[in-house]
Write a protein that holds these residues in place. Sequence first.
Motif, mmCIF file in Angstrom:
data_model
loop_
_atom_site.group_PDB
_atom_site.id
_atom_site.type_symbol
_atom_site.label_atom_id
_atom_site.label_comp_id
_atom_site.label_asym_id
_atom_site.label_seq_id
_atom_site.Cartn_x
_atom_site.Cartn_y
_atom_site.Cartn_z
ATOM 1 N N LEU A 140 9.279 5.601 9.769
ATOM 2 C CA LEU A 140 10.427 5.011 10.449
ATOM 3 C C LEU A 140 11.664 5.833 10.137
ATOM 4 C CD1 LEU A 140 9.883 1.189 9.848
ATOM 5 C CD2 LEU A 140 9.288 2.551 11.848
ATOM 6 N N ARG A 141 12.238 6.429 11.172
ATOM 7 C CA ARG A 141 13.377 7.331 10.972
ATOM 8 C C ARG A 141 14.463 6.987 11.990
ATOM 9 N NH1 ARG A 141 11.663 11.667 7.790
ATOM 10 N NH2 ARG A 141 9.409 11.726 7.469
ATOM 11 N N ASP A 142 15.413 6.217 11.528
ATOM 12 C CA ASP A 142 16.540 5.826 12.373
ATOM 13 C C ASP A 142 17.738 5.612 11.455
ATOM 14 O OD1 ASP A 142 17.335 4.640 15.219
ATOM 15 O OD2 ASP A 142 18.185 3.312 13.691
ATOM 16 N N PRO A 143 18.938 6.019 11.895
ATOM 17 C CA PRO A 143 20.117 5.888 11.018
ATOM 18 C C PRO A 143 20.465 4.450 10.665
ATOM 19 C CG PRO A 143 20.755 6.549 13.249
ATOM 20 C CD PRO A 143 19.269 6.708 13.169
ATOM 21 N N ASN A 144 19.901 3.478 11.365
ATOM 22 C CA ASN A 144 20.220 2.084 11.072
ATOM 23 C C ASN A 144 19.008 1.315 10.578
ATOM 24 O OD1 ASN A 144 22.382 2.489 13.722
ATOM 25 N ND2 ASN A 144 23.132 1.842 11.718
ATOM 26 N N ILE A 145 18.029 2.002 10.029
ATOM 27 C CA ILE A 145 16.877 1.376 9.374
ATOM 28 C C ILE A 145 16.791 1.935 7.957
ATOM 29 C CG2 ILE A 145 14.383 1.037 9.395
ATOM 30 C CD1 ILE A 145 15.707 -0.360 11.666
ATOM 31 N N VAL A 146 16.622 1.065 6.962
ATOM 32 C CA VAL A 146 16.530 1.513 5.576
ATOM 33 C C VAL A 146 15.383 2.522 5.429
ATOM 34 C CG1 VAL A 146 15.881 0.763 3.265
ATOM 35 C CG2 VAL A 146 17.593 -0.520 4.540
ATOM 36 N N ARG A 147 15.644 3.618 4.735
ATOM 37 C CA ARG A 147 14.713 4.747 4.651
ATOM 38 C C ARG A 147 13.911 4.711 3.361
ATOM 39 N NH1 ARG A 147 15.299 9.659 7.479
ATOM 40 N NH2 ARG A 147 13.367 10.843 7.307
ATOM 41 N N LEU A 148 12.608 4.947 3.473
ATOM 42 C CA LEU A 148 11.750 5.109 2.309
ATOM 43 C C LEU A 148 11.885 6.544 1.809
ATOM 44 C CD1 LEU A 148 9.551 3.863 0.472
ATOM 45 C CD2 LEU A 148 7.854 4.721 2.099
ATOM 46 N N LEU A 149 12.218 6.720 0.519
ATOM 47 C CA LEU A 149 12.501 8.050 -0.035
ATOM 48 C C LEU A 149 11.293 8.662 -0.741
ATOM 49 C CD1 LEU A 149 16.018 7.281 -1.582
ATOM 50 C CD2 LEU A 149 15.461 8.076 0.731
ATOM 51 N N ALA A 150 10.600 7.861 -1.548
ATOM 52 C CA ALA A 150 9.465 8.371 -2.316
ATOM 53 C C ALA A 150 8.648 7.179 -2.789
ATOM 54 C CB ALA A 150 9.947 9.214 -3.507
ATOM 55 N N VAL A 151 7.510 7.449 -3.431
ATOM 56 C CA VAL A 151 6.640 6.378 -3.912
ATOM 57 C C VAL A 151 6.154 6.713 -5.319
ATOM 58 C CG1 VAL A 151 5.858 5.744 -1.602
ATOM 59 C CG2 VAL A 151 4.578 7.454 -2.903
ATOM 60 N N CYS A 152 5.645 5.680 -5.980
ATOM 61 C CA CYS A 152 4.934 5.839 -7.247
ATOM 62 C C CYS A 152 3.664 5.018 -7.137
ATOM 63 C CB CYS A 152 5.789 5.353 -8.422
ATOM 64 S SG CYS A 152 7.343 6.224 -8.652
ATOM 65 N N VAL A 153 2.563 5.674 -6.753
ATOM 66 C CA VAL A 153 1.317 4.962 -6.510
ATOM 67 C C VAL A 153 0.153 5.535 -7.314
ATOM 68 C CG1 VAL A 153 1.986 4.160 -4.212
ATOM 69 C CG2 VAL A 153 0.906 6.394 -4.460
ATOM 70 N N ASP A 154 0.469 6.445 -8.256
ATOM 71 C CA ASP A 154 -0.628 7.024 -9.034
ATOM 72 C C ASP A 154 -1.217 6.022 -10.006
ATOM 73 O OD1 ASP A 154 1.681 6.912 -10.479
ATOM 74 O OD2 ASP A 154 1.434 8.870 -11.465
ATOM 75 N N THR A 155 -0.367 5.138 -10.536
ATOM 76 C CA THR A 155 -0.827 4.086 -11.451
ATOM 77 C C THR A 155 -0.078 2.805 -11.108
ATOM 78 O OG1 THR A 155 0.864 4.659 -13.095
ATOM 79 C CG2 THR A 155 -1.305 5.725 -13.330
ATOM 80 N N ASP A 156 -0.553 1.699 -11.704
ATOM 81 C CA ASP A 156 0.144 0.424 -11.525
ATOM 82 C C ASP A 156 1.361 0.357 -12.436
ATOM 83 O OD1 ASP A 156 -1.522 -0.586 -9.585
ATOM 84 O OD2 ASP A 156 -2.935 -1.438 -11.028
ATOM 85 N N PRO A 157 2.400 -0.362 -12.048
ATOM 86 C CA PRO A 157 2.521 -1.054 -10.761
ATOM 87 C C PRO A 157 2.897 -0.112 -9.630
ATOM 88 C CG PRO A 157 4.506 -1.378 -12.040
ATOM 89 C CD PRO A 157 3.554 -0.619 -12.937
ATOM 90 N N LEU A 158 2.397 -0.410 -8.418
ATOM 91 C CA LEU A 158 2.756 0.389 -7.258
ATOM 92 C C LEU A 158 4.243 0.210 -6.957
ATOM 93 C CD1 LEU A 158 -0.264 -0.404 -4.890
ATOM 94 C CD2 LEU A 158 -0.070 1.396 -6.625
ATOM 95 N N CYS A 159 4.897 1.325 -6.575
ATOM 96 C CA CYS A 159 6.342 1.278 -6.306
ATOM 97 C C CYS A 159 6.654 2.036 -5.031
ATOM 98 C CB CYS A 159 7.156 1.900 -7.452
ATOM 99 S SG CYS A 159 6.905 1.157 -9.063
ATOM 100 N N MET A 160 7.629 1.518 -4.288
ATOM 101 C CA MET A 160 8.207 2.287 -3.197
ATOM 102 C C MET A 160 9.713 2.374 -3.441
ATOM 103 S SD MET A 160 8.095 -0.342 0.082
ATOM 104 C CE MET A 160 6.360 -0.699 -0.036
ATOM 105 N N ILE A 161 10.275 3.540 -3.221
ATOM 106 C CA ILE A 161 11.684 3.818 -3.522
ATOM 107 C C ILE A 161 12.426 3.971 -2.209
ATOM 108 C CG2 ILE A 161 13.278 5.345 -4.738
ATOM 109 C CD1 ILE A 161 10.880 6.256 -6.453
ATOM 110 N N THR A 162 13.445 3.143 -2.008
ATOM 111 C CA THR A 162 14.219 3.174 -0.767
ATOM 112 C C THR A 162 15.686 3.426 -1.063
ATOM 113 O OG1 THR A 162 14.777 0.823 -0.719
ATOM 114 C CG2 THR A 162 12.623 1.455 0.162
#
Length: 819
Positions: free
Chosen positions: A609-631
Amino acid sequence: SLQPPALVLVPQESLSSLTSARSQICRYPLGMTGGQIQDEDISASSQWSESTAARFGRLDFDNGDGDGAWCPDVASEPDGLKEYLQVDLRSLHFVTLVGTQGRHADGMGKEYAQRYRVQYSRDGSSWVGWKDRKGRQVIEGNRNTYDVVLKDLEPPIIARFVRFLPVTDLSQFVCMRVELYGCEWLDGLMSYSIPEGHQMIYRGLDVFFNDSVYDGVSTKGLGQLTDGTWGLDDFLHSHVYAMWPGYDYVGWSNKSFPKGYVEIFFEFDHVRNFTSMKVHCSNMFSRGVKLFRQVTCFFRSGSEWEADPVTFRPAEDRVTQASRFVAVPLGDRTASAIKCRFHFSDLWMLFSEVAFQSGSAVYNTSLTPQDPTHKVDDSNTRILIGCLVAIIAILFTIIVIILWRQVWQKMLEKASRRMLDDELTARLAVQTRAFSSHHSSLSSECGSTSNSTYERIFPLCADYQEPSRLIRKLPEFAHCMSCSVAPAAGGSDGAPHYAEADIISLQESSDNSSNSITAASMTLFSSTDSSMREFPRQKLTFKEKLGEGQFGEVHLCEADGMQDFLDEDLSIEGTNESPLLVAVKTLREDANKNARNDFLKEIRIMSRLRDPNIVRLLAVCVDTDPLCMITEYMENGDLNQFLCNLRLKELIGMAVQIASGMKYLSSLNFVHRDLATRNCLVGRNFTIKIADFGMSRNLYRGDYYRIQGRAVLPIRWMSWESILLGKFTMASDVWAFGVTLWEILTLCEEQPYSQLSDEQVIENTGEFFRDHGKQVYLPKPPCCPDKVYTELMLSCWRRNAKQRPSFQEIHAQLNESLA
């Protein structure tokens, strides 16, 4: 004789009319006419004969037995204080209207009550004589035996027991048939006790702030704080004609309270679980009147007050002098009595209405108040046992149907998975189960006749998804639950939140006219070359907790070296700074398998999702728990908290950005399902981005309506078809946008439909379905241009979803208003 209407409603006016929406909506017949009130609940002081007993005092109700009215055994006295006809409503009701009629007697009767009085009681022992706002007690009644005469009770009464007392001279015999109109009193408030109101002298004018309709002797009564009428912005004027200045308000002077606060005691019918308290206050600070500075509420379930109170401080407003409702969150505290201390912030404090939102709590049966006038009849034991057996049989049948449908649904799901790629079923949020409740095979077919008190409505069963349980709250829908309809898609295990607290809670459109995610459009999401890069966890520094949902939490963190992970096309505010503030959503390690899969699917979708008015996902941490998404983190928080002292052009500019983001989502056939200012975040330079943090924060808990054991729904933002039929489309998002625009232009000073309880909001959606012109709309905000309200907002709330504008049209129209 004339048949009274099944639903008596006055023409709808603006919400600033004489009475509140509660008084306008609560005008349903309570059961004398239709027979819902049982014979044993109708009594009288006396009767002329067996054929004129109390049970025959039903308005326009003649089964051929008796002479068609109640008649006392002697002539009524001039003061009307001896003979009476009494109705027991079995629970507290908000009674707004009464109707009377004379004797039927197959056309031979000539007896009727020309005048009468009304008495009422909440406990069956203490009786109060009703009087209007000018102190008059006698009500003008009938002039013949056949016409139904309807009289508004202004102010309305809150009671379980109601008596009609005919008034006449000694030479005339009277007979009566009656009906009461209103609705159940869901607040459960039995009484409140307040200090006596004070007198203000303003520029030589005497202004009285006493509770003039209080029905307690000195304490334990109800009055203007529960009469359904709230004060105007200027307390010198009143809703009610020819009343004194200050009449609409109860108020106190700071000089008379050395402790700096006013204490109000509220007592309820039984132990309840309290969500919030809404207080309508004046804020005319130019005359020394302001909202309360702080309120502290204590709770009591037994004999002692609990030690830990709830304290709330409303935001101070030095700009707008409009009166408003202040919502006080009560934190789901359990109590049968509440004591609140309202602290002054200026010379005067004025209230005109107090309402509570609560549900019945689980409590020891020894605390249950005993009915002083009814005892269990042992003769009904056999009937009770028969009913229990029937209920068990019905439940067994329903369980069999549910199990059969689950097996059938699993077979369909297996077949669909063989046809579609796993990516085609990617969803941003877990579908709620609140809109797939099973219908009963024992219900009558659509179109069958009914003895319902309410007007009959037949939903178009072939066109809609299966109705949710909310539809059962409207009586006319309860008779059409066996329609052959397709079940809605299932959700995750357990009782899901409305949007599962996802950062962006989107769902493919359920509108058959929309192209939901096809193989062609899914190419946007099927590739793996644009998947998120793994961000080192050790470079995240926790700052504070932003919120939590059912399966995870959202944290504010500093990300060291995040600039190296950003795409070239991504413009993030403050990227030159190191470290960068980000929002990190984590999944709890104990989350179930479905929640884990949904979290990973959400990452896949958000990464594209790439739009200037939608919050952007920057990176993730999914190699181990807990799973994380960075926005992205929007430093100014959500739009609800940010709106303050902004010019109209800036407000419309924010709405344009929200419309732009929704236009983008609609182009992908995604339905947000929870669009509101609480889910719009604000960055620098008034940049607005759509997200979905609202459900994860306790601050907005009062914005959601909980269905026990099932979903949590933002009903005040939802379209009528979403609430009643479980139907979510881009058009239902348009409806929510209209409410969001209303929030923006009112500076979020009050909750949508703040004057209505959750149950009344659901009742109002039924009026949208019936489309008889009785539905209540949100009023035009004071600063809103007429064209924006009439041509945009109201078009978003059109009953026919196909007639609502698209987000492309909304975006263009808002841009034109800025030109």
